[in-house]
Design a protein around this motif. Structure first.
Motif, PDB file in Angstrom:
ATOM      1  N   VAL A  65      50.754  23.898  44.996  1.00  0.00           N
ATOM      2  CA  VAL A  65      49.603  24.715  44.572  1.00  0.00           C
ATOM      3  C   VAL A  65      48.640  24.908  45.746  1.00  0.00           C
ATOM      4  O   VAL A  65      48.109  26.007  45.961  1.00  0.00           O
ATOM      5  CB  VAL A  65      48.877  24.048  43.373  1.00  0.00           C
ATOM      6  N   LYS A  66      48.432  23.838  46.519  1.00  0.00           N
ATOM      7  CA  LYS A  66      47.557  23.940  47.697  1.00  0.00           C
ATOM      8  C   LYS A  66      48.093  25.001  48.661  1.00  0.00           C
ATOM      9  O   LYS A  66      47.327  25.811  49.195  1.00  0.00           O
ATOM     10  CB  LYS A  66      47.471  22.581  48.383  1.00  0.00           C
ATOM     11  N   VAL A  70      46.716  28.587  50.328  1.00  0.00           N
ATOM     12  CA  VAL A  70      46.739  28.910  51.760  1.00  0.00           C
ATOM     13  C   VAL A  70      47.333  30.298  51.973  1.00  0.00           C
ATOM     14  O   VAL A  70      46.804  31.103  52.759  1.00  0.00           O
ATOM     15  CB  VAL A  70      47.552  27.844  52.539  1.00  0.00           C
ATOM     16  N   ILE A  71      48.422  30.602  51.290  1.00  0.00           N
ATOM     17  CA  ILE A  71      49.091  31.904  51.430  1.00  0.00           C
ATOM     18  C   ILE A  71      48.148  33.038  51.030  1.00  0.00           C
ATOM     19  O   ILE A  71      48.023  34.043  51.744  1.00  0.00           O
ATOM     20  CB  ILE A  71      50.375  31.932  50.584  1.00  0.00           C
ATOM     21  N   ASN A  72      47.468  32.871  49.899  1.00  0.00           N
ATOM     22  CA  ASN A  72      46.565  33.929  49.418  1.00  0.00           C
ATOM     23  C   ASN A  72      45.424  34.189  50.391  1.00  0.00           C
ATOM     24  O   ASN A  72      44.959  35.326  50.533  1.00  0.00           O
ATOM     25  CB  ASN A  72      46.000  33.547  48.045  1.00  0.00           C
ATOM     26  N   ILE A  91      61.169  25.507  50.513  1.00  0.00           N
ATOM     27  CA  ILE A  91      60.898  24.185  51.095  1.00  0.00           C
ATOM     28  C   ILE A  91      60.540  23.178  50.008  1.00  0.00           C
ATOM     29  O   ILE A  91      61.041  22.039  49.997  1.00  0.00           O
ATOM     30  CB  ILE A  91      59.788  24.291  52.161  1.00  0.00           C
ATOM     31  N   PHE A  92      59.704  23.586  49.053  1.00  0.00           N
ATOM     32  CA  PHE A  92      59.319  22.654  47.988  1.00  0.00           C
ATOM     33  C   PHE A  92      60.484  22.363  47.040  1.00  0.00           C
ATOM     34  O   PHE A  92      60.604  21.243  46.530  1.00  0.00           O
ATOM     35  CB  PHE A  92      58.098  23.173  47.236  1.00  0.00           C
ATOM     36  N   ASN A  93      61.343  23.344  46.821  1.00  0.00           N
ATOM     37  CA  ASN A  93      62.533  23.077  46.014  1.00  0.00           C
ATOM     38  C   ASN A  93      63.444  22.064  46.712  1.00  0.00           C
ATOM     39  O   ASN A  93      64.077  21.224  46.059  1.00  0.00           O
ATOM     40  CB  ASN A  93      63.301  24.376  45.747  1.00  0.00           C
ATOM     41  N   TYR A  94      63.495  22.135  48.043  1.00  0.00           N
ATOM     42  CA  TYR A  94      64.304  21.171  48.782  1.00  0.00           C
ATOM     43  C   TYR A  94      63.713  19.766  48.653  1.00  0.00           C
ATOM     44  O   TYR A  94      64.449  18.776  48.482  1.00  0.00           O
ATOM     45  CB  TYR A  94      64.404  21.565  50.256  1.00  0.00           C
ATOM     46  N   ILE A  95      62.369  19.669  48.726  1.00  0.00           N
ATOM     47  CA  ILE A  95      61.726  18.359  48.539  1.00  0.00           C
ATOM     48  C   ILE A  95      62.068  17.802  47.167  1.00  0.00           C
ATOM     49  O   ILE A  95      62.391  16.608  47.017  1.00  0.00           O
ATOM     50  CB  ILE A  95      60.195  18.474  48.720  1.00  0.00           C
ATOM     51  N   ARG A  96      62.031  18.663  46.138  1.00  0.00           N
ATOM     52  CA  ARG A  96      62.367  18.205  44.782  1.00  0.00           C
ATOM     53  C   ARG A  96      63.815  17.735  44.694  1.00  0.00           C
ATOM     54  O   ARG A  96      64.121  16.793  43.962  1.00  0.00           O
ATOM     55  CB  ARG A  96      62.126  19.329  43.768  1.00  0.00           C
ATOM     56  N   SER A  97      64.701  18.370  45.454  1.00  0.00           N
ATOM     57  CA  SER A  97      66.113  17.970  45.406  1.00  0.00           C
ATOM     58  C   SER A  97      66.322  16.572  45.977  1.00  0.00           C
ATOM     59  O   SER A  97      67.338  15.921  45.685  1.00  0.00           O
ATOM     60  CB  SER A  97      66.976  18.976  46.187  1.00  0.00           C
TER      61      SER A  97
END
Length: 435
Positions: A65-66, A70-72, A91-97
Protein backbone atom coordinates in the motif's frame (compact mmCIF):
# COMPACT_ATOMS: atom_id res chain seq x y z
CA UNK A 1 26.77 7.71 -8.92
CA UNK A 2 25.41 5.99 -5.82
CA UNK A 3 22.33 7.25 -3.96
CA UNK A 4 21.50 6.00 -0.49
CA UNK A 5 18.13 5.17 1.02
CA UNK A 6 17.38 8.70 2.29
CA UNK A 7 18.28 10.14 -1.14
CA UNK A 8 15.48 8.07 -2.70
CA UNK A 9 13.34 7.94 0.45
CA UNK A 10 10.30 9.80 -0.95
CA UNK A 11 8.82 10.44 -4.43
CA UNK A 12 10.02 14.05 -4.21
CA UNK A 13 13.57 12.96 -3.49
CA UNK A 14 13.46 10.42 -6.30
CA UNK A 15 12.52 13.27 -8.64
CA UNK A 16 15.47 15.29 -7.28
CA UNK A 17 17.80 12.36 -8.00
CA UNK A 18 16.41 12.08 -11.53
CA UNK A 19 17.19 15.77 -12.12
CA UNK A 20 20.71 15.29 -10.72
CA UNK A 21 21.59 12.35 -12.94
CA UNK A 22 20.31 13.73 -16.26
CA UNK A 23 22.51 15.98 -18.39
CA UNK A 24 25.63 14.67 -16.63
CA UNK A 25 26.80 12.45 -19.49
CA UNK A 26 26.72 8.65 -19.46
CA UNK A 27 26.70 7.31 -15.92
CA UNK A 28 25.88 4.18 -13.99
CA UNK A 29 23.40 4.94 -11.21
CA UNK A 30 23.47 2.68 -8.13
CA UNK A 31 20.41 2.88 -5.86
CA UNK A 32 19.73 1.62 -2.36
CA UNK A 33 16.24 0.62 -1.24
CA UNK A 34 13.93 3.46 -0.23
CA UNK A 35 14.59 4.32 3.44
CA UNK A 36 12.66 2.05 5.79
CA UNK A 37 12.04 -0.67 3.20
CA UNK A 38 14.90 -2.99 4.16
CA UNK A 39 13.91 -2.80 7.84
CA UNK A 40 10.35 -3.78 6.89
CA UNK A 41 11.64 -6.69 4.80
CA UNK A 42 13.70 -7.82 7.81
CA UNK A 43 10.51 -7.68 9.89
CA UNK A 44 8.67 -9.81 7.32
CA UNK A 45 11.48 -12.36 7.46
CA UNK A 46 11.36 -12.37 11.25
CA UNK A 47 7.65 -13.28 11.18
CA UNK A 48 8.38 -16.09 8.74
CA UNK A 49 11.19 -17.47 10.89
CA UNK A 50 8.61 -17.60 13.69
CA UNK A 51 6.22 -19.45 11.32
CA UNK A 52 3.68 -16.61 11.53
CA UNK A 53 2.79 -16.50 7.83
CA UNK A 54 -0.36 -14.41 8.41
CA UNK A 55 1.64 -11.79 10.32
CA UNK A 56 4.20 -11.67 7.52
CA UNK A 57 1.57 -11.24 4.82
CA UNK A 58 -0.06 -8.43 6.78
CA UNK A 59 3.24 -6.51 6.79
CA UNK A 60 3.69 -7.28 3.06
CA UNK A 61 0.24 -5.80 2.37
CA UNK A 62 1.06 -2.66 4.36
CA UNK A 63 4.32 -2.19 2.45
CA UNK A 64 2.57 -2.68 -0.90
CA UNK A 65 0.00 0.00 0.00
CA UNK A 66 2.89 2.35 0.81
CA UNK A 67 4.40 1.73 -2.64
CA UNK A 68 1.05 2.31 -4.33
CA UNK A 69 1.11 5.76 -2.72
CA UNK A 70 4.66 6.31 -3.99
CA UNK A 71 3.54 5.43 -7.54
CA UNK A 72 0.61 7.86 -7.44
CA UNK A 73 2.88 10.67 -6.28
CA UNK A 74 5.87 9.89 -8.49
CA UNK A 75 4.25 9.48 -11.91
CA UNK A 76 2.06 11.94 -13.76
CA UNK A 77 0.65 9.85 -16.67
CA UNK A 78 -1.78 6.98 -16.23
CA UNK A 79 0.25 4.79 -18.59
CA UNK A 80 3.40 5.20 -16.46
CA UNK A 81 1.41 4.55 -13.27
CA UNK A 82 -0.01 1.35 -14.74
CA UNK A 83 3.44 0.12 -15.82
CA UNK A 84 4.78 0.83 -12.33
CA UNK A 85 1.85 -0.91 -10.63
CA UNK A 86 2.44 -3.99 -12.78
CA UNK A 87 6.15 -4.19 -11.86
CA UNK A 88 5.58 -3.49 -8.18
CA UNK A 89 2.74 -6.04 -8.04
CA UNK A 90 5.02 -8.72 -9.51
CA UNK A 91 7.67 -8.04 -6.85
CA UNK A 92 5.18 -8.23 -3.97
CA UNK A 93 3.64 -11.39 -5.37
CA UNK A 94 7.12 -12.90 -5.40
CA UNK A 95 7.61 -11.92 -1.74
CA UNK A 96 4.30 -13.64 -0.92
CA UNK A 97 5.46 -16.78 -2.73
CA UNK A 98 8.37 -16.98 -0.27
CA UNK A 99 5.97 -16.79 2.70
CA UNK A 100 5.96 -20.45 3.61
CA UNK A 101 6.39 -22.62 6.68
CA UNK A 102 9.90 -23.79 5.83
CA UNK A 103 11.81 -20.51 5.85
CA UNK A 104 15.61 -20.41 5.67
CA UNK A 105 18.43 -17.91 5.21
CA UNK A 106 18.12 -18.48 1.44
CA UNK A 107 14.52 -17.17 1.38
CA UNK A 108 15.44 -14.30 3.70
CA UNK A 109 18.15 -13.06 1.32
CA UNK A 110 15.70 -13.31 -1.58
CA UNK A 111 13.24 -11.12 0.36
CA UNK A 112 15.90 -8.58 1.40
CA UNK A 113 16.90 -8.15 -2.27
CA UNK A 114 13.45 -6.88 -3.22
CA UNK A 115 13.93 -3.40 -1.72
CA UNK A 116 16.61 -2.47 -4.26
CA UNK A 117 14.62 -4.09 -7.08
CA UNK A 118 11.64 -1.87 -6.17
CA UNK A 119 13.58 1.42 -6.05
CA UNK A 120 15.45 0.79 -9.31
CA UNK A 121 12.32 -0.32 -11.18
CA UNK A 122 10.51 2.86 -10.15
CA UNK A 123 13.46 5.12 -10.98
CA UNK A 124 13.93 3.54 -14.41
CA UNK A 125 10.22 3.93 -15.25
CA UNK A 126 10.22 7.53 -13.99
CA UNK A 127 13.23 8.40 -16.19
CA UNK A 128 11.41 6.87 -19.17
CA UNK A 129 8.37 9.02 -18.40
CA UNK A 130 10.71 12.06 -18.42
CA UNK A 131 12.01 11.10 -21.86
CA UNK A 132 15.38 9.78 -20.67
CA UNK A 133 16.79 6.73 -22.45
CA UNK A 134 17.80 4.71 -19.38
CA UNK A 135 18.48 0.98 -19.14
CA UNK A 136 17.98 -1.25 -16.11
CA UNK A 137 21.06 -3.43 -15.54
CA UNK A 138 20.22 -6.10 -12.91
CA UNK A 139 22.98 -6.40 -10.30
CA UNK A 140 22.11 -10.08 -9.95
CA UNK A 141 23.34 -10.54 -13.53
CA UNK A 142 26.88 -9.28 -12.88
CA UNK A 143 27.64 -8.73 -9.17
CA UNK A 144 29.06 -11.94 -7.68
CA UNK A 145 31.12 -13.03 -4.67
CA UNK A 146 33.50 -15.99 -4.58
CA UNK A 147 33.65 -18.92 -2.14
CA UNK A 148 35.31 -16.66 0.44
CA UNK A 149 32.40 -14.17 0.17
CA UNK A 150 34.73 -11.66 -1.47
CA UNK A 151 33.75 -9.87 -4.71
CA UNK A 152 34.95 -11.56 -7.92
CA UNK A 153 36.36 -8.58 -9.90
CA UNK A 154 37.11 -10.52 -13.12
CA UNK A 155 33.58 -11.95 -13.28
CA UNK A 156 32.04 -8.55 -12.44
CA UNK A 157 34.06 -6.79 -15.15
CA UNK A 158 33.29 -9.35 -17.86
CA UNK A 159 29.55 -9.61 -17.16
CA UNK A 160 29.05 -5.87 -16.62
CA UNK A 161 30.91 -4.96 -19.82
CA UNK A 162 28.70 -7.36 -21.80
CA UNK A 163 25.52 -5.87 -20.31
CA UNK A 164 26.62 -2.29 -21.03
CA UNK A 165 27.45 -3.21 -24.63
CA UNK A 166 24.00 -4.79 -24.99
CA UNK A 167 22.48 -1.39 -24.12
CA UNK A 168 25.13 0.80 -25.78
CA UNK A 169 22.55 3.40 -26.88
CA UNK A 170 21.41 4.19 -23.31
CA UNK A 171 22.11 7.57 -21.71
CA UNK A 172 21.97 6.20 -18.17
CA UNK A 173 22.29 2.77 -16.58
CA UNK A 174 20.34 1.97 -13.40
CA UNK A 175 21.38 -0.85 -11.08
CA UNK A 176 20.97 -2.08 -7.53
CA UNK A 177 23.40 -1.64 -4.67
CA UNK A 178 23.85 -4.15 -1.85
CA UNK A 179 22.57 -7.27 -3.64
CA UNK A 180 24.61 -9.90 -5.50
CA UNK A 181 24.87 -13.62 -6.14
CA UNK A 182 27.29 -15.86 -4.29
CA UNK A 183 29.65 -18.43 -5.80
CA UNK A 184 26.78 -20.95 -5.98
CA UNK A 185 24.47 -18.63 -7.91
CA UNK A 186 22.21 -17.95 -4.92
CA UNK A 187 20.88 -14.46 -4.16
CA UNK A 188 23.09 -12.88 -1.51
CA UNK A 189 24.19 -9.41 -0.41
CA UNK A 190 27.29 -7.34 0.35
CA UNK A 191 26.03 -6.67 3.91
CA UNK A 192 24.58 -3.38 5.13
CA UNK A 193 26.25 -0.32 3.71
CA UNK A 194 27.09 -2.50 0.74
CA UNK A 195 25.69 -0.03 -1.81
CA UNK A 196 28.87 2.01 -1.37
CA UNK A 197 30.82 -1.16 -2.06
CA UNK A 198 28.74 -1.86 -5.16
CA UNK A 199 29.47 1.61 -6.53
CA UNK A 200 33.19 1.25 -5.89
CA UNK A 201 33.33 -2.21 -7.49
CA UNK A 202 31.43 -0.96 -10.54
CA UNK A 203 33.66 2.13 -10.82
CA UNK A 204 36.73 -0.12 -10.73
CA UNK A 205 35.22 -2.55 -13.27
CA UNK A 206 34.49 0.13 -15.87
CA UNK A 207 37.49 2.38 -15.14
CA UNK A 208 35.26 5.31 -14.14
CA UNK A 209 36.63 8.84 -14.03
CA UNK A 210 35.10 9.31 -10.60
CA UNK A 211 32.79 7.59 -8.11
CA UNK A 212 30.16 9.80 -6.48
CA UNK A 213 28.52 8.74 -3.21
CA UNK A 214 25.39 10.84 -2.65
CA UNK A 215 23.93 10.95 0.88
CA UNK A 216 22.08 13.42 3.12
CA UNK A 217 25.17 15.24 4.49
CA UNK A 218 27.61 17.52 2.63
CA UNK A 219 30.74 15.40 2.79
CA UNK A 220 32.72 13.86 5.63
CA UNK A 221 32.90 16.29 8.56
CA UNK A 222 35.93 16.95 10.73
CA UNK A 223 34.06 15.63 13.78
CA UNK A 224 30.75 13.98 14.66
CA UNK A 225 28.03 16.65 14.14
CA UNK A 226 25.66 14.69 16.42
CA UNK A 227 27.82 15.51 19.45
CA UNK A 228 29.95 18.49 18.42
CA UNK A 229 28.77 21.92 17.26
CA UNK A 230 30.47 23.81 14.46
CA UNK A 231 31.86 20.87 12.50
CA UNK A 232 32.79 21.48 8.87
CA UNK A 233 33.19 19.24 5.81
CA UNK A 234 36.73 18.12 5.00
CA UNK A 235 37.57 19.21 1.45
CA UNK A 236 40.12 16.47 0.69
CA UNK A 237 41.12 13.16 2.23
CA UNK A 238 43.68 10.54 1.32
CA UNK A 239 42.20 7.06 0.75
CA UNK A 240 43.94 5.84 3.91
CA UNK A 241 42.49 8.69 5.96
CA UNK A 242 38.98 8.01 4.67
CA UNK A 243 39.33 4.30 5.43
CA UNK A 244 40.40 5.01 9.02
CA UNK A 245 37.50 7.42 9.58
CA UNK A 246 34.96 5.05 8.03
CA UNK A 247 36.14 2.13 10.15
CA UNK A 248 36.18 4.15 13.36
CA UNK A 249 32.69 5.54 13.13
CA UNK A 250 32.20 8.06 10.28
CA UNK A 251 28.84 6.68 9.10
CA UNK A 252 28.72 8.56 5.78
CA UNK A 253 31.03 6.05 4.08
CA UNK A 254 31.18 2.28 4.36
CA UNK A 255 34.72 1.10 5.22
CA UNK A 256 34.87 -1.47 2.42
CA UNK A 257 34.03 1.14 -0.23
CA UNK A 258 37.48 2.67 -0.31
CA UNK A 259 39.61 -0.32 -1.35
CA UNK A 260 38.51 -0.99 -4.99
CA UNK A 261 38.66 2.75 -5.76
CA UNK A 262 42.05 3.09 -4.10
CA UNK A 263 43.57 0.10 -5.91
CA UNK A 264 42.38 1.47 -9.25
CA UNK A 265 43.24 5.09 -8.36
CA UNK A 266 39.68 6.33 -8.96
CA UNK A 267 38.68 9.42 -6.92
CA UNK A 268 35.61 9.12 -4.69
CA UNK A 269 33.49 12.21 -4.05
CA UNK A 270 31.00 12.42 -1.16
CA UNK A 271 28.08 14.71 -1.99
CA UNK A 272 24.75 15.84 -0.49
CA UNK A 273 21.52 15.17 -2.39
CA UNK A 274 19.79 17.93 -0.40
CA UNK A 275 22.56 20.45 -1.22
CA UNK A 276 23.95 19.36 -4.59
CA UNK A 277 25.86 22.63 -4.97
CA UNK A 278 28.01 21.87 -1.89
CA UNK A 279 31.56 20.78 -2.75
CA UNK A 280 31.50 17.78 -0.43
CA UNK A 281 34.63 15.71 0.20
CA UNK A 282 37.03 14.41 -2.44
CA UNK A 283 38.91 11.21 -1.54
CA UNK A 284 41.96 10.32 -3.63
CA UNK A 285 45.69 9.62 -3.40
CA UNK A 286 46.41 13.22 -2.48
CA UNK A 287 49.78 14.55 -1.33
CA UNK A 288 50.41 14.97 2.42
CA UNK A 289 49.56 18.46 3.69
CA UNK A 290 50.90 18.20 7.28
CA UNK A 291 47.58 18.79 9.04
CA UNK A 292 45.15 16.92 11.29
CA UNK A 293 41.93 16.60 9.29
CA UNK A 294 39.19 14.82 11.21
CA UNK A 295 38.05 12.92 14.29
CA UNK A 296 35.72 9.93 14.61
CA UNK A 297 34.62 7.67 17.46
CA UNK A 298 33.61 4.03 17.81
CA UNK A 299 31.39 2.93 20.70
CA UNK A 300 30.80 -0.36 22.55
CA UNK A 301 34.46 -1.30 22.79
CA UNK A 302 35.80 -3.89 25.25
CA UNK A 303 39.44 -3.73 26.41
CA UNK A 304 41.20 -6.91 27.51
CA UNK A 305 44.57 -6.96 29.32
CA UNK A 306 46.62 -10.16 29.58
CA UNK A 307 49.41 -9.88 32.13
CA UNK A 308 52.04 -12.58 32.39
CA UNK A 309 55.49 -12.73 33.98
CA UNK A 310 56.24 -15.53 31.52
CA UNK A 311 55.87 -13.09 28.63
CA UNK A 312 59.30 -11.57 29.35
CA UNK A 313 61.59 -12.67 26.48
CA UNK A 314 59.10 -15.43 25.53
CA UNK A 315 58.73 -15.82 21.79
CA UNK A 316 55.38 -17.14 20.57
CA UNK A 317 53.34 -15.44 23.31
CA UNK A 318 51.60 -12.94 21.02
CA UNK A 319 50.94 -15.65 18.43
CA UNK A 320 49.11 -17.73 21.03
CA UNK A 321 47.05 -14.72 22.12
CA UNK A 322 46.07 -13.83 18.56
CA UNK A 323 45.19 -17.43 17.74
CA UNK A 324 42.56 -17.40 20.49
CA UNK A 325 40.82 -14.38 18.92
CA UNK A 326 41.13 -15.97 15.48
CA UNK A 327 39.56 -19.22 16.66
CA UNK A 328 36.46 -17.29 17.77
CA UNK A 329 36.41 -15.10 14.61
CA UNK A 330 36.79 -11.93 16.67
CA UNK A 331 38.82 -9.10 15.19
CA UNK A 332 41.07 -6.79 17.22
CA UNK A 333 40.86 -2.99 16.81
CA UNK A 334 43.78 -1.74 18.92
CA UNK A 335 46.81 -3.36 20.53
CA UNK A 336 49.49 -2.12 22.95
CA UNK A 337 52.27 -4.20 24.48
CA UNK A 338 54.79 -4.10 27.32
CA UNK A 339 57.37 -6.54 28.65
CA UNK A 340 54.84 -8.18 30.97
CA UNK A 341 51.54 -7.80 29.21
CA UNK A 342 49.42 -6.97 26.21
CA UNK A 343 46.16 -5.01 25.91
CA UNK A 344 43.75 -5.38 23.01
CA UNK A 345 40.30 -4.04 22.15
CA UNK A 346 37.37 -5.76 20.45
CA UNK A 347 33.95 -4.49 19.31
CA UNK A 348 32.21 -7.88 19.35
CA UNK A 349 31.43 -9.52 22.70
CA UNK A 350 29.60 -12.52 21.25
CA UNK A 351 32.35 -14.99 22.26
CA UNK A 352 33.90 -12.92 25.05
CA UNK A 353 33.31 -15.55 27.75
CA UNK A 354 35.10 -18.25 25.75
CA UNK A 355 37.94 -15.88 24.79
CA UNK A 356 38.56 -14.95 28.43
CA UNK A 357 38.55 -18.59 29.49
CA UNK A 358 41.22 -19.43 26.92
CA UNK A 359 43.34 -16.33 27.68
CA UNK A 360 43.48 -17.24 31.39
CA UNK A 361 45.74 -20.16 30.45
CA UNK A 362 48.49 -17.64 29.66
CA UNK A 363 48.19 -15.04 32.43
CA UNK A 364 46.02 -12.80 34.55
CA UNK A 365 43.15 -11.31 32.54
CA UNK A 366 41.26 -8.08 33.27
CA UNK A 367 38.40 -6.55 31.26
CA UNK A 368 37.16 -2.96 30.83
CA UNK A 369 33.68 -2.67 29.31
CA UNK A 370 31.80 0.33 27.91
CA UNK A 371 34.82 1.94 26.28
CA UNK A 372 35.13 4.09 23.14
CA UNK A 373 37.91 4.53 20.60
CA UNK A 374 38.61 8.11 19.52
CA UNK A 375 40.35 8.15 16.15
CA UNK A 376 42.31 11.27 15.09
CA UNK A 377 43.17 11.25 11.39
CA UNK A 378 45.51 13.33 9.25
CA UNK A 379 49.08 13.49 7.99
CA UNK A 380 50.54 11.90 11.13
CA UNK A 381 53.83 10.66 9.70
CA UNK A 382 56.25 10.48 12.64
CA UNK A 383 58.59 13.18 11.31
CA UNK A 384 55.76 15.74 11.71
CA UNK A 385 56.67 16.90 15.22
CA UNK A 386 54.04 17.94 17.73
CA UNK A 387 50.78 16.43 16.44
CA UNK A 388 50.66 13.64 19.02
CA UNK A 389 51.48 16.20 21.73
CA UNK A 390 48.54 18.40 20.67
CA UNK A 391 46.20 15.42 20.87
CA UNK A 392 47.33 14.35 24.35
CA UNK A 393 47.37 17.93 25.68
CA UNK A 394 43.77 18.38 24.50
CA UNK A 395 42.73 15.31 26.51
CA UNK A 396 44.63 16.27 29.65
CA UNK A 397 41.52 16.06 31.87
CA UNK A 398 40.31 12.70 30.55
CA UNK A 399 41.62 9.32 31.77
CA UNK A 400 43.12 7.40 28.83
CA UNK A 401 43.14 3.60 28.90
CA UNK A 402 45.21 2.95 25.74
CA UNK A 403 47.04 4.86 23.00
CA UNK A 404 47.88 3.39 19.59
CA UNK A 405 50.27 5.43 17.43
CA UNK A 406 52.75 4.46 14.74
CA UNK A 407 50.88 1.58 13.14
CA UNK A 408 49.71 3.97 10.43
CA UNK A 409 50.91 7.31 9.08
CA UNK A 410 47.33 8.57 9.24
CA UNK A 411 45.90 7.68 12.63
CA UNK A 412 46.23 8.09 16.40
CA UNK A 413 43.73 5.96 18.36
CA UNK A 414 42.84 6.77 21.97
CA UNK A 415 40.76 4.48 24.21
CA UNK A 416 38.58 6.26 26.79
CA UNK A 417 35.48 5.46 28.83
CA UNK A 418 32.35 5.71 26.70
CA UNK A 419 30.95 8.20 29.22
CA UNK A 420 33.89 10.51 28.38
CA UNK A 421 33.48 10.25 24.60
CA UNK A 422 31.43 13.41 23.97
CA UNK A 423 33.68 15.50 26.22
CA UNK A 424 36.76 14.12 24.42
CA UNK A 425 35.34 14.90 20.97
CA UNK A 426 34.56 18.48 21.99
CA UNK A 427 37.96 19.05 23.61
CA UNK A 428 39.71 17.78 20.49
CA UNK A 429 37.53 20.02 18.30
CA UNK A 430 38.38 23.09 20.36
CA UNK A 431 42.11 22.39 20.55
CA UNK A 432 42.79 20.99 17.08
CA UNK A 433 40.40 22.95 14.83
CA UNK A 434 38.89 25.96 16.66
CA UNK A 435 41.90 27.35 18.50
Amino acid sequence: MKFGGTSVGTPLRMKDVARLVTNRGRNIIVLSAMSGTTNTLVEISDYLYKKNVDGAKEIVNQLEVKYQGVINELFSTEEAKENARREVKAIFNYIRSLSKDIFTLFEEKEILAQGELLSTALMNLYLHEQGVNSALIPALDFMRTDKNNEPDPQYIRARLTALLEKHDDAQLYITQGFICRNAYGEVDNLQRGGSDYTASLIGAAVGAEEIEIWTDIDGMHNNDPRFVEGTTPVAELHFEEAAELAYFGAKILHPTCVLPAKLNNIPVRLLNTMQPEAKGTLIYNCSPNHTIKAIAAKDNITAIKIKSGRMLLAYGFLRKVFEIFESYQTSIDMITTSEVGVSVTIDNERNLHHILDDLKKFGTVTVDNDMAIICIVGDLEWHNCGFETKVLNALGDIPIRMISYGGSNYNISILVKQSDKVKALNLLQQNLFNS
